[in-house]
Design a protein around this motif. Structure first.
Motif, short mmCIF file in Angstrom:
data_model
loop_
_atom_site.label_atom_id
_atom_site.label_comp_id
_atom_site.label_asym_id
_atom_site.label_seq_id
_atom_site.Cartn_x
_atom_site.Cartn_y
_atom_site.Cartn_z
N ARG A 10 42.54 52.60 42.04
CA ARG A 10 44.24 51.96 42.35
C ARG A 10 45.33 52.35 41.42
NH1 ARG A 10 42.68 49.52 47.39
NH2 ARG A 10 40.50 49.01 47.54
N TYR A 79 33.60 56.13 46.26
CA TYR A 79 33.89 54.20 45.55
C TYR A 79 32.93 53.55 46.18
CZ TYR A 79 37.23 50.14 46.50
OH TYR A 79 37.57 49.30 47.02
N ASP A 133 38.22 51.18 33.80
CA ASP A 133 37.25 50.08 34.85
C ASP A 133 36.63 51.49 35.01
OD1 ASP A 133 36.85 48.37 35.43
OD2 ASP A 133 37.42 48.27 36.53
C1 G6P Z 1 37.95 44.02 39.85
C2 G6P Z 1 37.60 45.22 39.54
C3 G6P Z 1 39.12 46.58 40.10
C4 G6P Z 1 39.28 46.51 41.11
C5 G6P Z 1 38.94 44.93 41.85
C6 G6P Z 1 39.66 44.99 43.39
O1 G6P Z 1 39.45 43.46 39.70
O2 G6P Z 1 37.55 45.32 37.88
O3 G6P Z 1 39.28 47.88 39.01
O4 G6P Z 1 39.90 47.49 41.60
O5 G6P Z 1 38.00 44.58 41.31
O6 G6P Z 1 38.32 45.94 43.85
P1 G6P Z 1 38.80 47.23 45.35
O7 G6P Z 1 37.36 47.46 44.88
O8 G6P Z 1 39.30 46.94 46.31
O9 G6P Z 1 39.47 47.69 43.93
#
Ligand code: G6P
Length: 476
Positions: A10, A79, A133
């Motif tokens: 993201r 994803y 990540d």
């Molecule tokens: C966690 C992960 C992030 C991710 C976030 C939100 O904090 O470590 O990499 O962006 O969750 O999750 P999403 O799937 O909505 O990006």
């Protein structure tokens, strides 16, 4: 000064930083990208019928972002699939929820390669690349295959799993081997780094290489602990802004004569929300005399709703919150305000400040910044109490919180009682110690330490790496 290239699934650089919806990480990385004239590369969040092989370039408040659209099958397999149905549950020790489907692994490899193919031609020889990540573990390997010799670092925001669970992942060796294409790998805590080392030594027959290196798969890599934090000044500013103060007033008014407890978490099974509600239910059951004096505001925005395990936990929480409210509520009091929505940073700061107790009780968590935000939002003269899971990465630094085992309802119930009845002097003493930690691990320190360590790694002119993996002596 060489450019900084940030790569993450993201891209959260805010279009309008003043709007107050961006988190500390997004703001800190955006600030660095402005300073180093960098680029933030990742998925646009959009799908396209056929992958174009090109990124869309945008300017977001002075930050250049490069966004790639993915095909629906990519989103499904990479994803929703490998990232969120395989790696996320596995890294959070939920083997029962981990799905091992070959197509997910293929989609993950494909998207990482696609990202590498789009990014490689955009790179300049001096660029420093920082990949973030679990979505993008093989990214450096794929860039190297395309001839990229730049310094590349990786930071894992989640925990690293124990070896005995990681080996249940088909091709686990290939995944770990791909990490050795980086120059520097950063973890949130010593515990996650120790687990990584354990895998490398016991499973991959690797060796320690100096204080901060590991050697395996014929390569050396630097490793280190870089605990992430919040932007303390910015968060305190948000708390004291008109919207922060208004929210505080609103919450204080709505909690007249009662103590408010707060939880703020994405709707995720790793956050221990069911266990938290059950612990609170236990408290209500055990403490009839305190019952009407307390209530819980649980802010829980929906997350990853295309994944079945997230739909399941959502349904269970709906039922549980309903059951507890149905059982215990009175005509003028409801034990849980369960909110499936998000709030802006300034509003959250106001909510935290009005809360006598902060409940941060994940079952396993890379760091957890809510713990740090809650502390930063408190009134130093009359601070609230942080109840923190010992399984959050934050517990490694925040030992002055009331540390709990979230799997035990009784322990949670006891901690709630202790927090609600803690004398002011003790609250101040604990808060002062915690606030020091929050300041000492500010997000700018995290970012600058990592970038500095990556920048200081020696690479031969021809990009050759076998022996270079020690930070230079002048590296701070
Ligand atoms: C966690 C992960 C992030 C991710 C976030 C939100 O904090 O470590 O990499 O962006 O969750 O999750 P999403 O799937 O909505 O990006």
């Amino acid at each position: 000064m060489s450019r900084l290239i940030v790569v993450s699934n993201r891209v959260s650089a805010p279009k309008d930083p003043a709007a107050g919806s961006a988190g500390g990480l997004a703001m800190a990385l955006s600030a660095a990208l402005r300073t180093y004239d960098g680029l933030w590369f990742g998925w646009s969040g959009e799908t396209i019928e056929t992958f174009t092989g090109e990124a869309k370039i945008e300017d977001r408040a002075g930050v250049t972002v490069a966004l790639v659209d993915l095909e629906p099958q990519d989103v499904d397999e990479y994803y929703n699939g490998y990232a969120n149905k395989t790696l996320w549950p596995l890294f959070h020790h939920r083997l029962d929820l981990t799905a091992y489907e070959r197509s997910y692994g293929e989609g993950y490899e494909r998207v990482n390669q696609r990202f590498a193919e789009v990014l490689a031609p955009m790179l300049e020889p001096d660029d420093i690349i920082w990949v973030h990540d679990y979505h993008l573990i093989p990214m450096a390997r794929d860039l190297r295959r395309l001839g990229v010799t730049n310094r590349i670092g990786f930071f894992l925001h989640t925990p690293w799993p124990v070896r005995q669970l990681l080996v249940t992942l088909p091709h686990h060796r290939r995944l770990v081997e791909s990490l050795f294409a980086y120059d520097l790998i950063g973890f949130q805590t010593e515990e996650w780094l120790d687990l990584f080392r354990d895998y490398v030594i016991s499973e991959a027959r690797g060796e320690l290489a100096g204080d901060n290196g590991l050697e395996a798969f014929g390569r050396k890599v630097c490793v280190g602990v870089y605990p992430i934090g919040i932007d303390v000044e910015d968060f305190m500013g948000a708390r004291d802004s008109p919207a922060g103060l208004r929210t505080y007033d609103r919450m204080a008014a709505s909690s007249a004569f009662r103590s408010m407890m707060v939880g703020v978490d994405r709707l995720d099974y790793s956050k221990g929300l069911e266990e938290r509600m059950l612990g609170y239910e236990q408290f209500l059951h055990d403490n009839a005399e305190l019952r009407g004096d307390v209530f819980l505001v649980q802010v829980t925005p929906i997350s990853r709703d295309d994944v079945d395990t997230y739909q399941d936990i959502r349904a269970r929480l709906d039922a549980l919150a309903g059951r507890i409210n149905g059982e215990y509520a009175d005509m003028d009091w409801q034990p849980i305000r369960y909110l499936n929505r998000g709030y802006r940073r300034d509003q959250l700061a106001g909510i935290y400040r009005a809360a006598r107790v902060g409940l941060v009780t994940p079952l396993r968590d890379g760091m957890n910044l809510v713990a740090k935000e809650y502390v930063a939002a408190q009134n130093p003269d009359d601070p609230g109490v942080l109840i923190l899971s010992r399984f959050a990465g934050a517990a490694e630094q925040m030992g002055e919180a009331l540390l709990v085992n979230p799997f035990s309802r009784e322990e949670l119930s006891d901690a709630i009682k202790t927090a609600l009845t803690m004398p002011r002097e003790e609250r101040i003493r604990k808060w002062t110690a915690l606030m020091k930690v929050v300041r000492d691990t500010d997000v700018a320190i995290w970012r600058d330490d990592f970038v500095q360590a990556l920048r200081s790694i020696e690479v031969a002119d021809d990009g050759d790496r076998p022996l270079h993996h020690q930070p230079r002596a002048d590296a701070a």
